[in-house]
Design a protein around this motif. Structure first.
Motif, PDB file in Angstrom:
ATOM      1  N   GLY A 102       0.826  -1.202  -0.060  1.00 47.70           N
ATOM      2  CA  GLY A 102      -0.058   0.004   0.111  1.00 47.70           C
ATOM      3  C   GLY A 102       1.000   1.336  -0.046  1.00 47.70           C
ATOM      4  N   PRO A 103       0.183   2.301  -0.388  1.00 51.01           N
ATOM      5  CA  PRO A 103       1.052   3.845  -0.538  1.00 51.01           C
ATOM      6  C   PRO A 103       1.009   4.432   0.781  1.00 51.01           C
ATOM      7  N   PRO A 110       3.935   7.568  -3.053  1.00 52.86           N
ATOM      8  CA  PRO A 110       4.598   6.435  -3.207  1.00 52.86           C
ATOM      9  C   PRO A 110       5.220   5.968  -1.764  1.00 52.86           C
ATOM     10  N   ARG A 111       5.183   4.530  -1.557  1.00 54.88           N
ATOM     11  CA  ARG A 111       5.535   4.142  -0.293  1.00 54.88           C
ATOM     12  C   ARG A 111       6.757   4.626   0.204  1.00 54.88           C
ATOM     13  N   GLY A 112       7.115   5.170   1.515  1.00 54.14           N
ATOM     14  CA  GLY A 112       8.295   5.537   2.087  1.00 54.14           C
ATOM     15  C   GLY A 112       8.423   7.192   1.923  1.00 54.14           C
ATOM     16  N   GLN A 113       7.619   7.817   1.241  1.00 59.59           N
ATOM     17  CA  GLN A 113       7.734   9.091   1.054  1.00 59.59           C
ATOM     18  C   GLN A 113       7.277  10.225   1.865  1.00 59.59           C
ATOM     19  N   GLU A 133       9.738  18.849  -7.934  1.00 56.10           N
ATOM     20  CA  GLU A 133      10.809  17.936  -8.569  1.00 56.10           C
ATOM     21  C   GLU A 133      10.941  16.750  -7.680  1.00 56.10           C
ATOM     22  N   LYS A 134      11.019  16.790  -6.488  1.00 53.84           N
ATOM     23  CA  LYS A 134      11.441  15.634  -5.721  1.00 53.84           C
ATOM     24  C   LYS A 134      10.091  14.662  -5.582  1.00 53.84           C
ATOM     25  N   TYR A 135       8.763  15.293  -5.574  1.00 56.64           N
ATOM     26  CA  TYR A 135       7.543  14.604  -5.327  1.00 56.64           C
ATOM     27  C   TYR A 135       6.615  14.894  -6.603  1.00 56.64           C
ATOM     28  N   THR A 136       6.489  13.876  -7.339  1.00 54.83           N
ATOM     29  CA  THR A 136       6.152  14.192  -8.749  1.00 54.83           C
ATOM     30  C   THR A 136       4.582  13.588  -8.894  1.00 54.83           C
ATOM     31  N   ALA A 137       3.773  13.255  -7.838  1.00 57.27           N
ATOM     32  CA  ALA A 137       2.548  12.870  -7.915  1.00 57.27           C
ATOM     33  C   ALA A 137       1.822  14.234  -8.215  1.00 57.27           C
ATOM     34  N   THR A 138       0.591  13.822  -9.131  1.00 58.16           N
ATOM     35  CA  THR A 138      -0.228  14.972  -9.439  1.00 58.16           C
ATOM     36  C   THR A 138      -0.700  15.762  -8.541  1.00 58.16           C
ATOM     37  N   LEU A 183      -0.267   7.344   7.617  1.00 60.12           N
ATOM     38  CA  LEU A 183       0.307   5.918   7.226  1.00 60.12           C
ATOM     39  C   LEU A 183       1.509   6.343   6.453  1.00 60.12           C
ATOM     40  N   GLY A 184       2.608   6.188   7.034  1.00 62.74           N
ATOM     41  CA  GLY A 184       4.055   6.209   6.571  1.00 62.74           C
ATOM     42  C   GLY A 184       4.637   5.005   6.723  1.00 62.74           C
TER      43      GLY A 184
END
Length: 593
Positions: free
Chosen positions: A91-92, A112-115, A270-275, A333-334
């Protein structure tokens, strides 16, 4: 009329009244030589159903487990899942942030997982950077020089308007002054008589005293009204100039701060590219530039020193007074990237523990409020991408849990809301964005409870399509003997019991056959045998002997019988004393006599 043949009873020899296990069949001298075995034995049917339910990702393939016994059935299922290692999708990360357009609808960010934890740290460090650097920019010479030129220009235009008006009314023997109204000094027009400014309210008094003629007084009042109207126009122009000045200064501040803000935002994009993250960061950019006032205050940069006792008292935190709370990131949730799929056993499945809740923050006046930072996750969210285990009876009896569980599994979405009945003074107005869930729920119960669910709960059969039933007995074989020995070894290791020799193991197997009630079957409820093993070890240690033998096992069983047969003993005493008389009935030719 044909007669039925008489029933013939086969004589049962005494040696068949009890099944015995030959100690020679035990391949070990003691259980210490056996391979430790953990978990249920002889349950291939149940394990196949469990694996299918765990790995099938179609909607509704949640699992109901029945037939297990013991005090830690959930822990056993948890260990079985970890041993089976079913194929699952990780899971993300999930976090909530402020919705600047609608604060009552917190925005969900799926990373994404771990971010998620890194994103929270980067946001915090970026805001701290802006809090340090923006005041320095505003206090710098280039900014102050540009600001001074703008202020001077508008001040000059305002002065020209007022000077022009002042000259015009001075030609008519009027002057512009201020009148004190409470704590505020308001601009006012005064007639000038004999070099003195006289309030317009005093003109009728001067007429009565004969110091001013009526015609002159009327002329003064007429001109006063005319100048009041003109001054209103002039004053509105000065207000317009003030607004233009504030707008131009705000634009100047935004231009000066945008260099820092844009760099901070673009680095995160640039580091986190999710929309959804990019959309949120754009909102953060606009909100920071539109609300620069909190950033103008320089942070306290004094080095920490000894704190006076009067200042060491805890301070009441009021989130409403923290202007930078809106830029926080609430990580619900991380994960770490190497984390495996979660297997969570929820022993206390209350509504808040399962589905999360919204906490309340109180200020010094006792007024409560909630925002996106007060959202708290439950075990349902923590199990996202994995498995959630709980007891079916708890889910049914805890207030609101079964209804919310059905809704969550039917829609595969989790909405975090508090229990309404826990908040008698009104529920929270927050409505966070729902979270898409991929979780496999495993309920543990008995057969009767499953039948009640299946018969009376229409949605149950749609959301719990997999039934995993553990058998209470299994076929007797040499492999079962080895498994019994392995489980005894594991029990001795875990609880520090004495090892069992082959005669004791044979006695345990005989007891298992007795519990099954059939010569070719043996019980799979090892939890019942484990209690006997503990008691036999106690007997052996009381005698100062090791390993446990069949004699110790026999004494333990006799002691157990003695602990439970007080009523039976009393009845036997009454029979022996003649208080109770028993009559023997004989079955002769199908009739009792």
């Amino acid at each position: 009329m044909a007669t039925k043949p008489a029933i013939r009873f086969t004589e049962l020899p005494p040696e068949k009244l009890r099944w015995r296990c030959d100690p020679a069949r035990i391949p070990y001298e003691t259980t210490a030589q056996a391979e430790p075995i953990e978990g249920p034995v002889g349950q291939d049917r149940a394990l196949r159903a469990l694996r299918m339910g765990l790995e099938l990702a179609a909607p509704g393939y949640n699992i109901f487990v029945c037939g297990l016994s013991g005090t830690s059935r959930g822990g056993m299922i948890q260990r079985l899942i970890e041993q089976l290692q079913p194929r699952t999708e990780s899971g993300p990360d999930r976090c909530y942030v402020n919705n600047f357009k609608n604060p009552d609808r917190p925005r969900l960010l799926t990373l994404p997982r771990g971010q998620a934890n890194n994103f929270r740290k980067d946001m915090q460090s970026g805001i701290d950077f802006l809090r340090r650097r923006i005041p320095q920019v505003f206090e710098g010479e280039p900014f102050q020089r540009q600001k001074g030129r703008i202020v001077d220009r508008y001040t000059l235009r305002e002065k020209e308007l007022m000077d022009d008006f002042t000259r015009r009314i001075a030609r008519e023997q009027f002057a512009l002054g201020h009148m004190q109204v409470g704590a505020v000094a308001l601009p006012e027009i005064f007639p000038v008589l004999d070099g003195q400014m006289v309030p317009i309210e005093d003109i009728p008094k001067l007429v009565q005293e004969g110091k001013l003629e009526n015609i002159a007084a009327e002329e003064l009042e007429r001109k006063y009204e005319q100048f009041r109207q003109e001054f209103t126009v002039v004053y509105r122009k000065t207000l317009t100039l003030s607004r233009e000045l504030a707008s131009e200064l705000s634009y100047l501040e935004q231009e000066a701060a945008s260099v820092l803000v844009d760099g901070f935002i673009e680095e995160l994009k640039e580091k986190y590219t999710a929309t959804n993250v990019a959309e949120y960061l754009e909102e953060v950019r606009h909100n920071i530039l539109d609300n620069l006032d909190p950033l103008k205050e320089r942070e306290d940069e004094e080095e920490p020193g000894p704190v006076p006792p009067s200042e060491a008292l805890p301070k009441t935190s009021n989130p409403e007074r923290d202007p930078f709370r809106v830029y926080g990131v609430n990580v619900l949730l991380g994960h770490n990237e190497q984390d495996a799929s979660p297997v969570i056993f929820e022993t206390t499945p209350t509504h808040a523990n399962l589905f999360g809740t919204i906490q309340r923050s109180y200020d010094s006046r006792g007024v409560w409020s909630s925002d996106f930072m007060d959202l708290r996750a439950g075990s349902m969210l923590r199990a996202d991408g994995g498995f959630l285990i709980m007891y079916a009876l708890d889910a049914l009896t805890e207030m609101g849990v079964w209804r919310t569980l059905k809704r969550t599994l039917n829609h595969a979405k989790l909405e975090i809301q508090p229990m309404e009945l826990l908040f008698p003074f009104g529920a929270s107005a927050l409505k966070p964005e729902p979270i898409d869930l991929t979780v496999k729920v495993i309920l543990i119960g008995d057969r009767n409870l499953y039948e009640v669910f299946y018969a009376h709960e229409e949605e149950f059969k749609k959301i719990f399509k997999v039934r995993v039933e553990f058998d209470e007995e299994m076929e007797m074989s040499d492999d079962v003997i080895r498994q019994y020995s392995g489980q005894l070894h594991k029990l001795c290791e875990d609880e520090g019991l004495c090892p069992f020799d082959r005669t004791a193991v044979a006695g345990m197997i005989e007891y298992g056959v007795r519990l099954a009630g059939r010569r070719n079957k043996v019980t799979s409820r090892f939890v019942d045998l484990a209690d006997l093993a503990r008691e036999a070890c106690y007997v052996a240690r009381q005698a100062g002997e090791s390993p446990v033998t069949a004699a110790h096992l026999r004494i333990a069983r006799e002691a157990r019988t003695e602990r439970h047969n007080l009523i039976e003993t009393k009845i036997r005493e009454m029979i022996a004393e003649g208080t109770l008389h028993l009559f023997r009935a004989i079955l002769l030719r199908g009739r009792w006599r």
